[in-house]
Write a protein that holds these residues in place. Structure first.
Motif, PDB file in Angstrom:
ATOM      1  N   GLN A  31      40.307  58.861  40.268  1.00 33.51           N
ATOM      2  CA  GLN A  31      39.751  59.656  39.160  1.00 33.51           C
ATOM      3  C   GLN A  31      38.976  58.783  38.190  1.00 33.51           C
ATOM      4  O   GLN A  31      39.053  58.960  36.974  1.00 33.51           O
ATOM      5  N   SER A  32      38.268  57.818  38.725  1.00 31.25           N
ATOM      6  CA  SER A  32      37.468  56.995  37.831  1.00 31.25           C
ATOM      7  C   SER A  32      36.353  56.361  38.639  1.00 31.25           C
ATOM      8  O   SER A  32      36.251  56.549  39.845  1.00 31.25           O
ATOM      9  N   PHE A  33      35.526  55.573  37.974  1.00 29.92           N
ATOM     10  CA  PHE A  33      34.424  54.929  38.665  1.00 29.92           C
ATOM     11  C   PHE A  33      34.879  53.684  39.421  1.00 29.92           C
ATOM     12  O   PHE A  33      34.116  53.101  40.173  1.00 29.92           O
ATOM     13  N   LEU A  34      36.127  53.270  39.196  1.00 31.50           N
ATOM     14  CA  LEU A  34      36.677  52.164  39.980  1.00 31.50           C
ATOM     15  C   LEU A  34      37.195  52.732  41.294  1.00 31.50           C
ATOM     16  O   LEU A  34      37.950  53.694  41.306  1.00 31.50           O
ATOM     17  N   THR A  35      36.818  52.095  42.379  1.00 33.75           N
ATOM     18  CA  THR A  35      37.231  52.638  43.670  1.00 33.75           C
ATOM     19  C   THR A  35      38.655  52.211  44.014  1.00 33.75           C
ATOM     20  O   THR A  35      39.183  51.237  43.486  1.00 33.75           O
ATOM     21  N   TRP A  36      39.250  52.962  44.931  1.00 28.91           N
ATOM     22  CA  TRP A  36      40.585  52.634  45.411  1.00 28.91           C
ATOM     23  C   TRP A  36      40.610  51.239  46.020  1.00 28.91           C
ATOM     24  O   TRP A  36      41.569  50.496  45.862  1.00 28.91           O
ATOM     25  N   GLU A  37      39.510  50.861  46.686  1.00 28.26           N
ATOM     26  CA  GLU A  37      39.448  49.543  47.320  1.00 28.26           C
ATOM     27  C   GLU A  37      39.540  48.436  46.278  1.00 28.26           C
ATOM     28  O   GLU A  37      40.199  47.419  46.492  1.00 28.26           O
ATOM     29  N   SER A  38      38.858  48.644  45.136  1.00 21.87           N
ATOM     30  CA  SER A  38      38.920  47.629  44.083  1.00 21.87           C
ATOM     31  C   SER A  38      40.357  47.428  43.617  1.00 21.87           C
ATOM     32  O   SER A  38      40.832  46.304  43.492  1.00 21.87           O
ATOM     33  N   LEU A  39      41.046  48.538  43.381  1.00 26.90           N
ATOM     34  CA  LEU A  39      42.418  48.439  42.890  1.00 26.90           C
ATOM     35  C   LEU A  39      43.333  47.808  43.937  1.00 26.90           C
ATOM     36  O   LEU A  39      44.172  46.964  43.616  1.00 26.90           O
ATOM     37  N   GLU A  40      43.151  48.202  45.194  1.00 26.13           N
ATOM     38  CA  GLU A  40      43.959  47.617  46.255  1.00 26.13           C
ATOM     39  C   GLU A  40      43.740  46.118  46.354  1.00 26.13           C
ATOM     40  O   GLU A  40      44.664  45.362  46.654  1.00 26.13           O
ATOM     41  N   SER A  41      42.490  45.707  46.104  1.00 23.00           N
ATOM     42  CA  SER A  41      42.177  44.277  46.151  1.00 23.00           C
ATOM     43  C   SER A  41      43.008  43.513  45.127  1.00 23.00           C
ATOM     44  O   SER A  41      43.585  42.462  45.434  1.00 23.00           O
ATOM     45  N   VAL A  42      43.106  44.046  43.903  1.00 22.61           N
ATOM     46  CA  VAL A  42      43.889  43.349  42.882  1.00 22.61           C
ATOM     47  C   VAL A  42      45.374  43.357  43.260  1.00 22.61           C
ATOM     48  O   VAL A  42      46.074  42.359  43.120  1.00 22.61           O
ATOM     49  N   ARG A  43      45.830  44.490  43.773  1.00 24.16           N
ATOM     50  CA  ARG A  43      47.244  44.588  44.145  1.00 24.16           C
ATOM     51  C   ARG A  43      47.578  43.574  45.228  1.00 24.16           C
ATOM     52  O   ARG A  43      48.649  42.975  45.240  1.00 24.16           O
ATOM     53  N   ARG A  44      46.622  43.363  46.126  1.00 30.99           N
ATOM     54  CA  ARG A  44      46.859  42.468  47.248  1.00 30.99           C
ATOM     55  C   ARG A  44      46.783  41.015  46.801  1.00 30.99           C
ATOM     56  O   ARG A  44      47.624  40.202  47.132  1.00 30.99           O
ATOM     57  N   ASN A  45      45.737  40.687  46.034  1.00 29.84           N
ATOM     58  CA  ASN A  45      45.533  39.304  45.638  1.00 29.84           C
ATOM     59  C   ASN A  45      46.443  38.864  44.515  1.00 29.84           C
ATOM     60  O   ASN A  45      46.712  37.681  44.346  1.00 29.84           O
ATOM     61  N   ARG A  46      46.891  39.791  43.726  1.00 31.40           N
ATOM     62  CA  ARG A  46      47.806  39.549  42.617  1.00 31.40           C
ATOM     63  C   ARG A  46      47.174  38.834  41.435  1.00 31.40           C
ATOM     64  O   ARG A  46      47.818  38.657  40.405  1.00 31.40           O
ATOM     65  N   VAL A  47      45.951  38.364  41.549  1.00 33.23           N
ATOM     66  CA  VAL A  47      45.240  37.848  40.375  1.00 33.23           C
ATOM     67  C   VAL A  47      43.826  38.395  40.366  1.00 33.23           C
ATOM     68  O   VAL A  47      43.248  38.677  41.409  1.00 33.23           O
ATOM     69  N   GLY A  48      43.303  38.522  39.158  1.00 34.01           N
ATOM     70  CA  GLY A  48      41.932  38.997  39.052  1.00 34.01           C
ATOM     71  C   GLY A  48      41.317  38.518  37.757  1.00 34.01           C
ATOM     72  O   GLY A  48      42.018  38.100  36.829  1.00 34.01           O
ATOM     73  N   LEU A  49      39.991  38.603  37.719  1.00 34.29           N
ATOM     74  CA  LEU A  49      39.247  38.257  36.509  1.00 34.29           C
ATOM     75  C   LEU A  49      38.248  39.363  36.271  1.00 34.29           C
ATOM     76  O   LEU A  49      37.556  39.807  37.194  1.00 34.29           O
ATOM     77  N   LYS A  50      38.168  39.828  35.032  1.00 38.35           N
ATOM     78  CA  LYS A  50      37.344  40.999  34.759  1.00 38.35           C
ATOM     79  C   LYS A  50      36.388  40.705  33.619  1.00 38.35           C
ATOM     80  O   LYS A  50      36.787  40.224  32.562  1.00 38.35           O
TER      81      LYS A  50
END
Lengths: 369, 371
Positions: free
Chosen positions: B81-100
């Motif tokens: 329900q946003s402009f962020l895709t499910w893939e983007s969120l899954e990527s953070v969940r998988r990698n456990r770190v992110g920079l925004k």
């Protein structure tokens, strides 16, 4: 003489027209005699000493036109059942009758079954706005030189309604209440203050992007009042931006009007900018034009009675009281006397880094008048 | 090399013992290969330029991070329900770190804001902002060295408001034991792993006795488990006054949502503003999403003065440094942070917002030279 005071005290024609929707005006202007009676609560600890300093300074003017007659009241040591507190009914009636008062620091008595002194005053006198003028004192150097603003805080509702409850174990709720009536009332006072004190801008502080209904209602009321004052610039600033701007450049602000919690935080922040609560005046405005000026610092029991206390906060609060009474000339003279004395640096109390006593400091101010 | 990193990543024995009550540890320590994958959201406006600066500095410092870039789409993903895709969120969940980087919120209805999406989907419960005076960038304060830790899921920002009758509106402030314990645990863990000596809980429990009272109760419980760390409680209005008079009094501050919002922006103001302030969001399961909290500055995005660009990448770089600290790559983190501070202190290369006239690329190159 009497008519001169009467004219000054009744205020300008403009302000009474604007507030015709209210039953009573903002200023205490029902006097037709020379002397204005004001209630004085010296308070505890250093209270009586600093109250004495204020009386001394006002005495200098006794003959020459600051006609304040003090009516002293003390906090009792027994609870008065009519007020459910240690403040007696007579004390409260005195403020209601005189319409102005000055309050020193009061230590809250420990125990149950009674309301706190501040709460009693606030509820019984319907004190709805807390006004703190904050300006840098020349001669007392802080990191900021150019602070010149007033914080006006709604003092009856908001986050401090005291309505909390446990939903289930480990989950607690607190209610923040905003009403149209209280928001309009404090906004009206803020713009009235800005106008009568020649201020140019009023900023409403809020978090309406997150709290859309509550802070949104507060802003709506401010906007309505702003329309009645086209000559005053009105702006809205989010609270976190406001704090950041205040620590970077406080000169950006003029008059700030805020709901209860933000007002608590911002007014103490601004007091910190100019040097602390020992130098900050404060005035509480109640329905019907009541004004109770107070020193917001503590009663400092450790230095009580030693002639070390700094009476600046109480004196500047008394000045705010005079301005409320529209005795602007006298207020300016006393304020200049205080600022000059501090700026000179010869007489300073211990908390400002000097070694003068309370009485010496007071005498120096009297000499400067 | 891999073993070296593995040992560092797995953390000290002490911290895992303390957190055995939790199912997952605080640090992202499941990697057994050389390169750590991290999600990168360059963002909008000046985002891509400053993200490029970060990548350059990391390359020069030989940090073992492999970036996985994701962009905000221009269509709403119905799964998020946003402009962020499910893939983007899954990527953070998988990698456990992110920079925004900074993301401009798209106007319109029918979708959640980007920050809200990230926070809810990744369960980001603590916002951490280290605030340190930058030597060389003079503000009124020289000795700011504190960290603000803000509870980010409940409190006054629960969004539960309603009209009681016309002209009377209520807003609910919710405090739960679970969320308060969670953020308090993180605050003390952070203090311990970063060698901080004092944790101060900021509150207004004299007025809001049940809600802030519960928050304090949880902080006290956690404090008992860390006897070597000094714990104190400071009322919010006193805290603000002390901060503007003497910020050196504070070390680590832990706070519910609203006070955290106010105090963290106040502290950012003490050191020079949001353009210099790093920020890191901690999520359940040891997820860390570091972010630059300034705006996307569309007016200077991609802008050229003589073919070079103007944005100041300091906030994003310092946020990347906090990400490295979270990964316990402390050596690399210190190396990069010192290079940034030295470059600013020298004063030869400064971007326009700090009063200089360097471009982003020159500033970045100067930092790489200092490594």
């Amino acid at each position: 003489m009497g008519s001169q005071i009467l004219r000054r005290v009744l205020g300008s024609p403009n302000s009474s027209r604007v507030f015709s929707s209210f039953n009573r005006p903002f200023s205490s202007s029902d006097f037709s005699s020379n002397m204005i009676r004001a209630t004085l609560f010296p308070g505890d600890g250093i209270g009586p000493e600093i109250a004495e300093s204020v009386k001394q300074i006002f005495k200098v003017f006794r003959v020459a036109e600051v006609p304040i007659e003090w009516e002293e009241h003390y906090v009792g040591d027994q609870m008065d059942p009519r007020t459910q507190s240690f403040l007696t009914w007579e004390s409260l009636e005195s403020v209601r009758r005189n319409r102005v008062g000055l309050k020193g620091p009061m230590a809250t008595p420990i125990g149950k079954g009674h309301r706190s002194l501040n709460l009693t005053l606030r509820k019984e006198l319907n004190l709805y706005a807390n006004v703190r003028p904050c300006y840098s004192l020349p001669g007392y150097k802080t990191r900021y030189d150019d602070v010149n603003l007033i914080t006006i805080r709604e003092n009856t509702e908001g986050e401090y309604s005291g309505l909390e409850h446990q939903v289930v174990r480990g989950v607690v709720e607190s209610l923040k209440i905003i009403t149209r009536q209280a928001s309009l009332r404090v906004a009206e006072y803020a713009f009235h203050y800005a106008k009568t004190h020649g201020r140019e801008r009023v900023s409403a502080i809020h978090k309406a992007n997150i709290m859309q209904k509550t802070d949104g209602l507060f802003l709506k009321c401010c906007r309505e009042v702003a329309e009645k004052y086209p000559e005053i610039v009105y702006e809205e600033v989010v609270i976190d931006n406001c704090c950041m701007m205040l620590v970077k450049n406080p000169a950006l602000f003029d008059v700030l009007v805020m709901p209860n919690l933000y007002g608590d935080i911002i007014s103490d922040l601004c007091a910190g900018l100019i040097g602390g609560l020992g130098l900050t005046p404060s005035c509480n405005i109640g329905e019907g034009g009541i004004a109770l000026a107070e020193a917001v610092h503590g009663s400092a029991p450790d230095i009580a009675g030693k002639n070390l206390a700094n009476p600046t906060a109480l004196m500047l609060s008394a000045v705010t009281m005079l301005r409320h009474l529209e005795l602007h000339d006298k207020a300016d003279r006393i304020q200049n006397g205080i600022l000059t004395t501090i700026a000179e640096g010869k007489y300073r109390t211990a908390d400002l880094g000097g070694n003068s006593t309370t009485t010496d400091f007071t005498k120096a101010i009297c000499d400067h008048l």
